[in-house]
Design an enzyme around this catalytic site. Structure first.
Site, PDB file in Angstrom:
ATOM      1  N   GLU A 119     -12.292   1.461  -2.685  1.00 29.42           N
ATOM      2  CA  GLU A 119     -11.328   0.897  -4.515  1.00 29.42           C
ATOM      3  C   GLU A 119     -11.707   0.240  -4.835  1.00 29.42           C
ATOM      4  OE1 GLU A 119      -6.471   2.633  -3.812  1.00 29.42           O
ATOM      5  OE2 GLU A 119      -6.965   1.002  -2.955  1.00 29.42           O
ATOM      6  N   HIS A 241      -1.090  -3.246 -14.695  1.00 33.55           N
ATOM      7  CA  HIS A 241      -2.007  -2.083 -14.003  1.00 33.55           C
ATOM      8  C   HIS A 241      -2.277  -1.001 -15.269  1.00 33.55           C
ATOM      9  CE1 HIS A 241      -2.743   1.750 -13.029  1.00 33.55           C
ATOM     10  NE2 HIS A 241      -2.975   1.412 -12.106  1.00 33.55           N
ATOM     11  N   ARG A 287     -10.006  -3.745 -14.012  1.00 38.07           N
ATOM     12  CA  ARG A 287      -8.167  -3.353 -14.671  1.00 38.07           C
ATOM     13  C   ARG A 287      -8.382  -5.163 -15.062  1.00 38.07           C
ATOM     14  NH1 ARG A 287      -4.180  -2.126  -9.570  1.00 38.07           N
ATOM     15  NH2 ARG A 287      -5.007  -0.310  -8.829  1.00 38.07           N
ATOM     16  N   HIS A 348       2.635  -5.418 -12.412  1.00 38.08           N
ATOM     17  CA  HIS A 348       2.425  -4.676 -11.007  1.00 38.08           C
ATOM     18  C   HIS A 348       2.314  -5.032  -9.936  1.00 38.08           C
ATOM     19  CE1 HIS A 348       0.400  -1.119  -8.939  1.00 38.08           C
ATOM     20  NE2 HIS A 348      -0.731  -1.983  -8.515  1.00 38.08           N
ATOM     21  N   ARG A 383      -5.362 -10.014  -7.077  1.00 39.50           N
ATOM     22  CA  ARG A 383      -4.856  -9.663  -6.060  1.00 39.50           C
ATOM     23  C   ARG A 383      -6.784  -8.688  -5.866  1.00 39.50           C
ATOM     24  NH1 ARG A 383      -1.875  -4.439  -4.390  1.00 39.50           N
ATOM     25  NH2 ARG A 383      -2.154  -4.053  -6.977  1.00 39.50           N
TER      26      ARG A 383
HETATM   27  C1  LIG Z   1       3.301   2.271  -7.539  1.00 45.46           C
HETATM   28  C2  LIG Z   1       3.032   0.912  -6.780  1.00 45.46           C
HETATM   29  C3  LIG Z   1       1.824   1.487  -6.344  1.00 45.46           C
HETATM   30  C4  LIG Z   1       0.596  -0.054  -5.393  1.00 45.46           C
HETATM   31  N1  LIG Z   1       0.038   0.944  -4.565  1.00 45.46           N
HETATM   32  C5  LIG Z   1      -0.521  -0.063  -3.791  1.00 45.46           C
HETATM   33  C6  LIG Z   1      -1.411   0.263  -2.385  1.00 45.46           C
HETATM   34  O1  LIG Z   1      -1.876   1.644  -2.982  1.00 45.46           O
HETATM   35  N2  LIG Z   1      -1.705  -0.318  -2.132  1.00 45.46           N
HETATM   36  C7  LIG Z   1      -1.686  -1.569  -1.429  1.00 45.46           C
HETATM   37  O2  LIG Z   1      -2.147  -2.428  -0.489  1.00 45.46           O
HETATM   38  N3  LIG Z   1      -0.541  -2.350  -2.317  1.00 45.46           N
HETATM   39  C8  LIG Z   1       0.479  -1.522  -3.069  1.00 45.46           C
HETATM   40  N4  LIG Z   1       1.301  -1.963  -3.780  1.00 45.46           N
HETATM   41  C9  LIG Z   1       1.707  -3.130  -3.820  1.00 45.46           C
HETATM   42  C10 LIG Z   1       2.463  -3.197  -2.163  1.00 45.46           C
HETATM   43  O3  LIG Z   1       3.215  -2.181  -2.166  1.00 45.46           O
HETATM   44  C11 LIG Z   1       3.228  -4.085  -2.086  1.00 45.46           C
HETATM   45  O4  LIG Z   1       2.755  -5.360  -2.404  1.00 45.46           O
HETATM   46  C12 LIG Z   1       3.871  -3.624  -1.013  1.00 45.46           C
HETATM   47  O5  LIG Z   1       4.684  -2.957  -0.892  1.00 45.46           O
HETATM   48  C13 LIG Z   1       5.611  -4.611  -0.842  1.00 45.46           C
HETATM   49  O6  LIG Z   1       6.038  -5.070   0.238  1.00 45.46           O
HETATM   50  P1  LIG Z   1       7.408  -6.523   0.839  1.00 45.46           P
HETATM   51  O7  LIG Z   1       7.738  -5.182   2.191  1.00 45.46           O
HETATM   52  O8  LIG Z   1       6.913  -7.513   0.574  1.00 45.46           O
HETATM   53  O9  LIG Z   1       8.511  -5.919   0.000  1.00 45.46           O
HETATM   54  P2  LIG Z   1       9.359  -4.646  -0.947  1.00 45.46           P
HETATM   55  O10 LIG Z   1       8.423  -2.893  -0.081  1.00 45.46           O
HETATM   56  O11 LIG Z   1       8.706  -4.227  -2.004  1.00 45.46           O
HETATM   57  O12 LIG Z   1      10.801  -4.553  -0.062  1.00 45.46           O
HETATM   58  C14 LIG Z   1      11.122  -5.816  -0.563  1.00 45.46           C
HETATM   59  C15 LIG Z   1      13.128  -5.421  -0.016  1.00 45.46           C
HETATM   60  O13 LIG Z   1      13.494  -6.430  -0.206  1.00 45.46           O
HETATM   61  C16 LIG Z   1      14.497  -6.201  -0.465  1.00 45.46           C
HETATM   62  N5  LIG Z   1      15.147  -7.372  -0.815  1.00 45.46           N
HETATM   63  C17 LIG Z   1      15.087  -8.136  -2.130  1.00 45.46           C
HETATM   64  N6  LIG Z   1      15.741  -8.465  -2.628  1.00 45.46           N
HETATM   65  C18 LIG Z   1      16.426  -8.872  -1.824  1.00 45.46           C
HETATM   66  C19 LIG Z   1      18.252  -9.533  -2.117  1.00 45.46           C
HETATM   67  N7  LIG Z   1      18.886 -10.318  -2.943  1.00 45.46           N
HETATM   68  N8  LIG Z   1      18.629  -9.159  -0.678  1.00 45.46           N
HETATM   69  C20 LIG Z   1      18.756  -8.584  -0.116  1.00 45.46           C
HETATM   70  N9  LIG Z   1      17.434  -7.442   0.056  1.00 45.46           N
HETATM   71  C21 LIG Z   1      16.933  -7.906  -1.204  1.00 45.46           C
HETATM   72  C22 LIG Z   1      14.841  -4.688  -1.566  1.00 45.46           C
HETATM   73  O14 LIG Z   1      15.869  -4.484  -1.320  1.00 45.46           O
HETATM   74  C23 LIG Z   1      13.425  -4.489  -0.636  1.00 45.46           C
HETATM   75  O15 LIG Z   1      14.831  -3.956   1.034  1.00 45.46           O
HETATM   76  C24 LIG Z   1       1.051  -1.231  -4.904  1.00 45.46           C
HETATM   77  C25 LIG Z   1       2.962  -1.002  -5.911  1.00 45.46           C
HETATM   78  C26 LIG Z   1       3.459  -0.168  -6.347  1.00 45.46           C
HETATM   79  C27 LIG Z   1       4.406  -0.885  -7.070  1.00 45.46           C
END
Ligand SMILES: Cc1cc2nc3c(=O)[nH]c(=O)nc-3n(C[C@H](O)[C@H](O)[C@H](O)COP(=O)(O)OP(=O)(O)OC[C@H]3O[C@@H](n4cnc5c(N)ncnc54)[C@H](O)[C@@H]3O)c2cc1C
Length: 533
Positions: A119, A241, A287, A348, A383
């Site tokens: 990528e 994005h 990007r 994004h 990032r």
């Molecule tokens: C469309 C898209 C494509 C992507 N593609 C990639 C990729 O190919 N590779 C890569 O490395 N990254 C990618 N990313 C980024 C990556 O997906 C995220 O940075 C990562 O998944 C974040 O994970 P996380 O566990 O920190 O949070 P998240 O997966 O966002 O989870 C957050 C959690 O916190 C909970 N939460 C939030 N606030 C509260 C609250 N007040 N009370 C209780 N629960 C709460 C939510 O319910 C959820 O369960 C992409 C993102 C998107 C949107």
């Protein structure tokens, strides 16, 4: 009737970060995992590309480190980058042991069992993936494992409102001892007490009108940590994005960069190409350059979107290479073999967040932050693709180790009073919430988006100050709801972004301002400290 629940560890968030941590603790102590709606409601499920890691024998830690430092525009913390990359293979091995069905390598002579893709910004093939739906595979696997572990209690439809600290309770000592949590079914606010609390709440891209993120990305963890006295850094760096489908019914659907890679043209509403005015690489520029060009043209013309057109390629080629985009657009009446696709750039990824060290420690004892909510220093000013899921995994593991080493040293939480609702009434004006929510996201898009100026940022600051007063007053007087909790947090995060952007007197990485178009010679993080601490 509200409840009081107690666990050793409270993890707020069930994405890649939260569930990885829970699975590494679940055999050793009692763990509660909260999510706002379903367990897969975060960004994790939507990740398409994959996870960056040093897996190929031709690749090296040094190369991945250098690529990340370059992408971060001289603002990455090298210690965090090295720490993350050095632990990348271990984290992927752990995911494989959990059962994530990564795409196998179909080259018979290779000793690398999984297919690795490449990528933007990466100088080697190092992205391990599960077809084009890596996040779904990771999410499904971790959820299945978590549901099987008796030590993990899952609470869905629970929204953390605020952290509980010894300081707020006037109790002896320092540190976080739990959280007040709204049960979205009973509408009561429960007390979750714990010896360790982890914010794994994801990013804050919902602060912008257009975003690729799911609805819950409202920066709740960042706002809660800020209110609890933690520092927050580099909030001005939000990644956009360039091409998200623009359609009233299509929420958050990304049009993959591969379309431009295969020759799709970006067009103005009158059908003219425009990228050659901005970069000699045209549609294949990086990007942030493409996103800025689109933003510029939309603002100049006052148009709602631009168009991405691949219809000059044979229909069979398009359907074969982009089946998901083809099907999804067709659902909205757009046949991409014949029609241009309306697109807008979309917020994004939140590069900044709660300041943590390599163990996930925040400034508040026994409070950790991991995943997109945190600021580890890995991403710098931009990032690099697929480093974010890796960060979730690596920091979940280091936080788990740290918590296990301290499990028996941290005392039980003290008495915590119930949530006080005696001074509030039911709101008869929910329109205030809906209106402020829309207004905030629109002015953040218009004034604090891809291209900034001092004047636009000052305008945004003026508006957020007014909104913050109105929201605080509303919050003090009326019973809380999910929408009000998110609006309150969005307004805190918007304020942090605007203040950080005003402080950066240069253009670097994702922060571009017409008033200071060049980078300064002394790159610095923007670190904000809450006033009252
Ligand atoms: C469309 C898209 C494509 C992507 N593609 C990639 C990729 O190919 N590779 C890569 O490395 N990254 C990618 N990313 C980024 C990556 O997906 C995220 O940075 C990562 O998944 C974040 O994970 P996380 O566990 O920190 O949070 P998240 O997966 O966002 O989870 C957050 C959690 O916190 C909970 N939460 C939030 N606030 C509260 C609250 N007040 N009370 C209780 N629960 C709460 C939510 O319910 C959820 O369960 C992409 C993102 C998107 C949107």
């Amino acid at each position: 009737m509200s409840q009081v629940l107690q666990h050793d560890v409270l993890i707020i968030g069930s994405g890649a970060a939260g569930l990885s941590l829970a699975l590494q603790l679940g055999d050793h102590c009692s763990v509660a995992v909260l999510s706002k709606s379903t367990l897969d409601d975060g960004s994790t499920r939507w990740a398409q590309g994959g996870i960056a890691a040093v897996l190929d024998t031709e690749d090296s830690v040094e190369s991945h480190v250098q690529d990340t430092l370059v992408a971060g525009a001289d603002l990455c913390e090298e210690e965090a980058v090295r720490f993350t990359v050095q632990n990348s293979k271990k984290s992927i091995d752990w995911l494989i042991r959990q059962g994530v069905p990564f795409t196998p390598n179909d080259e018979t002579n290779s000793d690398q069992p999984y297919h690795l893709t490449r990528e933007g910004g990466h100088s080697h093939r190092r992205i391990i993936h599960a077809a084009d739906a890596t996040g779904r595979a990771v999410s499904d696997t971790l959820i299945a494992q978590a549901l099987r572990k008796p030590g993990i209690d899952i609470y869905t439809r629970r929204m953390a409102v605020d952290l509980i600290t010894r300081r707020k309770l006037d109790a002896e000592g320092h540190g976080c001892v739990g959280a007040y949590v709204l049960n979205c079914d009973t509408e009561h606010v429960d007390v979750f007490k714990a010896r360790f609390v982890i914010l794994a709440t994801g990013g804050a891209s919902k602060v912008y009108l257009y975003t690729s993120n799911p609805d819950g990305a409202s920066g709740d963890g960042i706002a809660m940590a800020w209110r609890a006295g933690c520092r927050v850094a580099n909030m001005e760096f939000n990644q956009f994005h360039p091409t998200c489908l623009y359609h009233p019914q299509a929420k958050s659907f990304l049009i993959t960069e591969a379309l431009r890679g295969e020759g799709a043209h970006l067009l103005l509403p009158d059908g003219q190409r425009f990228m050659h005015h901005f970069d000699e690489r045209k549609e294949l520029a990086p990007r942030d350059v493409v996103a800025r060009a689109i933003d510029h043209e939309m603002k100049r013309l006052g148009s709602d979107c631009v168009y991405l057109d691949i219809s000059h390629k044979p229909a069979a080629f398009i359907k074969n290479h982009f089946p998901t985009v083809y099907e999804r657009c067709l659902e909205y009446g757009i046949d991409i073999t014949k029609d241009p696709i309306p697109v807008v750039p979309a917020a994004h990824y939140t590069c900044g967040g709660i300041v943590v060290d390599t163990k996930g420690h925040t400034d508040t004892p026994n409070l950790y932050a991991i995943g997109e909510a945190s600021f580890t220093g890995l991403h710098g000013a931009n990032r690099m693709a697929s480093n974010s899921l890796l960060e979730c995994l690596v920091y979940a593991e280091s936080a788990a180790k740290d918590i296990l080493s301290k499990l028996h040293c941290v005392p039980e939480p003290p008495y915590v009073p119930h949530w006080d609702e005696s001074q509030v009434t039911d709101s008869d004006e929910d329109v205030v919430i809906a209106h402020n929510w829309d207004e905030l996201r629109r002015f953040m898009w218009d004034y604090v988006g891809i291209v900034r100026t001092n004047k636009r940022l000052q305008r945004a600051k003026h508006r957020i100050d007014m909104l913050n007063n109105e929201i605080s007053e509303y919050y003090s007087n009326y019973k809380i709801s999910g929408d009000l909790i998110e609006l309150r947090n969005l307004s805190v995060v918007a304020d942090l972004i605007i203040r950080s952007a005003l402080m950066r007197k240069e253009s670097r990485g994702l922060h571009y301002t017409l008033d200071y178009p060049n980078p300064s010679t002394e790159p610095r993080n923007t670190v904000l400290t809450p006033d009252q601490w």
